[in-house]
Design an enzyme around this catalytic site. Structure first.
Site, PDB file in Angstrom:
ATOM      1  N   ARG A  15     116.796  52.295  35.093  1.00 34.54           N
ATOM      2  CA  ARG A  15     116.576  51.106  35.626  1.00 34.54           C
ATOM      3  C   ARG A  15     116.573  50.023  34.500  1.00 34.54           C
ATOM      4  O   ARG A  15     116.664  50.340  33.272  1.00 34.54           O
ATOM      5  CB  ARG A  15     115.136  51.034  36.214  1.00 34.54           C
ATOM      6  CG  ARG A  15     115.022  51.915  37.654  1.00 34.54           C
ATOM      7  CD  ARG A  15     113.505  51.991  38.067  1.00 34.54           C
ATOM      8  NE  ARG A  15     112.785  52.890  37.139  1.00 34.54           N
ATOM      9  CZ  ARG A  15     111.316  53.198  37.360  1.00 34.54           C
ATOM     10  NH1 ARG A  15     110.919  52.709  38.360  1.00 34.54           N
ATOM     11  NH2 ARG A  15     110.654  54.034  36.624  1.00 34.54           N
ATOM     12  N   LYS A  75     109.612  50.355  32.291  1.00 33.18           N
ATOM     13  CA  LYS A  75     108.522  51.337  32.021  1.00 33.18           C
ATOM     14  C   LYS A  75     107.907  50.782  30.728  1.00 33.18           C
ATOM     15  O   LYS A  75     108.256  49.824  30.166  1.00 33.18           O
ATOM     16  CB  LYS A  75     109.409  52.842  31.422  1.00 33.18           C
ATOM     17  CG  LYS A  75     110.046  53.375  32.621  1.00 33.18           C
ATOM     18  CD  LYS A  75     109.024  53.712  33.901  1.00 33.18           C
ATOM     19  CE  LYS A  75     107.823  54.589  33.608  1.00 33.18           C
ATOM     20  NZ  LYS A  75     106.724  54.972  34.567  1.00 33.18           N
ATOM     21  N   TYR A  94     105.780  47.772  33.751  1.00 31.34           N
ATOM     22  CA  TYR A  94     104.618  48.799  34.050  1.00 31.34           C
ATOM     23  C   TYR A  94     104.058  49.077  32.670  1.00 31.34           C
ATOM     24  O   TYR A  94     104.617  49.505  31.953  1.00 31.34           O
ATOM     25  CB  TYR A  94     105.229  49.897  34.691  1.00 31.34           C
ATOM     26  CG  TYR A  94     105.652  49.832  36.033  1.00 31.34           C
ATOM     27  CD1 TYR A  94     104.637  49.448  37.197  1.00 31.34           C
ATOM     28  CD2 TYR A  94     107.097  49.810  36.661  1.00 31.34           C
ATOM     29  CE1 TYR A  94     105.327  49.231  38.637  1.00 31.34           C
ATOM     30  CE2 TYR A  94     107.435  49.601  37.938  1.00 31.34           C
ATOM     31  CZ  TYR A  94     106.361  49.123  38.948  1.00 31.34           C
ATOM     32  OH  TYR A  94     106.791  49.120  40.429  1.00 31.34           O
ATOM     33  N   HIS A  96     100.419  51.522  32.887  1.00 30.75           N
ATOM     34  CA  HIS A  96      99.674  52.641  33.143  1.00 30.75           C
ATOM     35  C   HIS A  96      99.007  53.105  31.975  1.00 30.75           C
ATOM     36  O   HIS A  96      99.084  54.503  31.343  1.00 30.75           O
ATOM     37  CB  HIS A  96     100.914  53.783  33.520  1.00 30.75           C
ATOM     38  CG  HIS A  96     101.619  53.450  34.947  1.00 30.75           C
ATOM     39  ND1 HIS A  96     100.925  53.339  36.225  1.00 30.75           N
ATOM     40  CD2 HIS A  96     102.794  53.173  34.945  1.00 30.75           C
ATOM     41  CE1 HIS A  96     101.831  53.100  37.154  1.00 30.75           C
ATOM     42  NE2 HIS A  96     103.266  52.946  36.531  1.00 30.75           N
ATOM     43  N   GLU A 118     101.567  47.204  37.628  1.00 33.87           N
ATOM     44  CA  GLU A 118     100.863  48.108  38.739  1.00 33.87           C
ATOM     45  C   GLU A 118      99.502  47.438  39.014  1.00 33.87           C
ATOM     46  O   GLU A 118      98.825  47.849  40.039  1.00 33.87           O
ATOM     47  CB  GLU A 118     100.773  49.409  38.038  1.00 33.87           C
ATOM     48  CG  GLU A 118      99.892  49.621  36.950  1.00 33.87           C
ATOM     49  CD  GLU A 118     100.621  49.537  35.644  1.00 33.87           C
ATOM     50  OE1 GLU A 118      99.754  49.674  34.675  1.00 33.87           O
ATOM     51  OE2 GLU A 118     101.658  48.912  35.637  1.00 33.87           O
ATOM     52  N   SER A 220      89.729  63.988  54.141  1.00 33.58           N
ATOM     53  CA  SER A 220      90.111  64.844  52.939  1.00 33.58           C
ATOM     54  C   SER A 220      88.655  65.320  52.483  1.00 33.58           C
ATOM     55  O   SER A 220      88.236  64.720  51.354  1.00 33.58           O
ATOM     56  CB  SER A 220      90.630  63.887  51.827  1.00 33.58           C
ATOM     57  OG  SER A 220      91.199  64.793  50.709  1.00 33.58           O
ATOM     58  N   VAL A 239      97.775  60.153  45.464  1.00 33.63           N
ATOM     59  CA  VAL A 239      96.203  59.378  45.373  1.00 33.63           C
ATOM     60  C   VAL A 239      96.360  58.274  44.396  1.00 33.63           C
ATOM     61  O   VAL A 239      97.164  58.588  43.223  1.00 33.63           O
ATOM     62  CB  VAL A 239      95.122  60.230  45.115  1.00 33.63           C
ATOM     63  CG1 VAL A 239      94.893  61.314  46.170  1.00 33.63           C
ATOM     64  CG2 VAL A 239      95.209  61.001  43.661  1.00 33.63           C
ATOM     65  N   ASP A 270     101.893  59.305  36.442  1.00 33.70           N
ATOM     66  CA  ASP A 270     101.713  58.207  35.880  1.00 33.70           C
ATOM     67  C   ASP A 270     100.341  57.750  35.285  1.00 33.70           C
ATOM     68  O   ASP A 270     100.172  57.141  34.279  1.00 33.70           O
ATOM     69  CB  ASP A 270     102.432  56.917  36.479  1.00 33.70           C
ATOM     70  CG  ASP A 270     103.878  56.859  36.051  1.00 33.70           C
ATOM     71  OD1 ASP A 270     104.376  57.510  35.113  1.00 33.70           O
ATOM     72  OD2 ASP A 270     104.641  56.170  36.766  1.00 33.70           O
ATOM     73  N   ALA A 299     107.358  61.763  35.362  1.00 37.01           N
ATOM     74  CA  ALA A 299     106.714  60.711  35.457  1.00 37.01           C
ATOM     75  C   ALA A 299     107.448  59.170  35.703  1.00 37.01           C
ATOM     76  O   ALA A 299     106.724  58.217  36.020  1.00 37.01           O
ATOM     77  CB  ALA A 299     105.855  60.235  33.932  1.00 37.01           C
TER      78      ALA A 299
END
Length: 371
Positions: A15, A75, A94, A96, A118, A220, A239, A270, A299
């Site tokens: 990307r 990234k 991003y 993380h 994010e 859950s 999740v 991630d 990832a």
């Protein structure tokens, strides 16, 4: 403002932070855009297209980092890239950070202003800059899981959709958000036996109304999760706690209850992963086996479908990039509290509470930075 984008250097990351069309929009707003030569080749965008859009082609990433006020990536910056960041520079990508203490320490040390895709919010707590990649990753998780289930790839040798006279494979999707919804949609479309687990009754009701008989929903609880995992041929970990490390919902003990050759796909990797036995893998070597269970933990899954992913990402990141470039980062964040939620690090301070808590930094609220 001088805005730059570079060729991504993470393993099999194709990307790019800005498409030629995004460059054209920035140029029309009066900004100068520097693009590293070859940055767009992974999406089929050649240097000539960037030049036609008004970009200045730059020979090396180092020159882009040195000369630009804002760097737009996809990234998180790798170690070599982090060494080129400087005080006062804007990094928009991003990040993380919660499961990545080394990156966080480097960003803090650099003095950069780091805005994470994010954690930028939208109405009703949505995460609009994460959503398109979650859609891609959710859909890809079923493709990846179906491949890993093939005997030649270490799996049980199960076809998810089955065939007449043979039962379909069982898929358990943990989490009913964007990733989980898209994973369930793909699995149900293949004819798999799909169960979606979530703790939010409203989410379960929405999913139940959407899928009707094509997928089952289940609360859950610990017991329900353990039973669903034990029965599944393929488990999708979907999740998310925004900005924070993912909870470890599937323990190593649970692996002992699963069928040999069953597959776990950890889309939450991630953010550290939601399976106790997960660790990040790459497109070069995507799977590993623990206790007879195949783990797929790439990832940067959307990087494999780079053109689709890049255009989907630019659709949602460009408006904020324009705002930051037009107004400056501080005024842009003052005017837009949703964008302000994306500020994770500024001038040596951690400004996102979940990251500070996870990694032991003093938390400095964004409002304090903007005063």
């Amino acid at each position: 403002m001088r805005v730059g984008t570079v060729r991504e250097i993470k393993n099999h990351e194709y990307r790019v932070g800005l498409t030629p069309e995004s460059v054209e929009e920035l140029v029309r707003h009066g900004h100068e855009v520097w693009v590293e030569q070859g940055a767009g080749l992974g999406i089929g965008a050649h240097d000539a297209e960037y030049e036609h859009s008004g970009a200045k082609l730059i020979a090396t990433a180092a020159e882009v980092f040195e000369g630009c006020e804002m760097i737009v990536k996809v990234k998180e910056p790798q170690a070599d890239e982090r060494a080129m960041l400087r005080e006062g520079q804007i990094l928009y990508t991003y990040l993380h950070l919660a499961p990545d203490p080394e990156q966080t320490a480097d960003l803090v040390k650099s003095g950069v202003t780091a805005i994470a895709y994010e954690t930028v919010t939208g109405p009703a707590g949505s995460l609009p800059l994460l959503k398109p990649m979650s859609q891609v990753a959710g859909r890809m998780s079923i493709q990846a899981g179906a491949t890993a289930l093939e005997k030649a790839h270490g799996g049980r040798g199960v076809l998810l959709g089955g065939v007449p006279g043979v039962m379909p494979g069982k898929v358990a999707v943990i989490g009913g958000g964007v990733v989980g919804f898209n994973a369930a949609q793909m699995a149900a479309g293949l004819g798999a036996d799909v169960t979606i687990l979530d703790r939010n009754p409203d989410v379960l009701e929405r999913l139940g109304n959407h899928f009707e008989a094509r997928a089952k929903t289940r609360f859950s609880s610990t017991a329900n999760l353990a039973e669903s995992v034990a029965e599944a041929d393929l488990v999708i970990g979907a999740v998310l706690i925004p900005g924070a490390a993912a909870p470890k919902l599937v323990t190593r003990e649970m692996l002992g209850t699963m069928k040999t050759g069953a597959v776990l796909v950890d889309v939450a990797i991630d953010q550290g992963g939601c399976f106790e036995t997960s660790h990040p893998t790459t497109h070069d070597d995507p799977t590993f086996v623990v206790d007879g269970i195949v783990h797929y933990c790439v990832a940067n899954m959307p990087g494999a479908v780079s053109r689709t992913s890049t255009y989907a990402l630019n659709n949602v990141t460009l408006p904020h990039a324009l705002s930051i470039a037009d107004l400056g980062w501080k005024e842009a964040l003052l005017r837009n509290p949703h964008l302000a939620a994306g500020l994770n690090v500024h001038a040596g301070q951690v400004t996102y509470e979940a990251v500070a808590r996870e990694l032991g930094y003093s938390y400095v609220p964004v409002d304090a930075v903007l005063d």
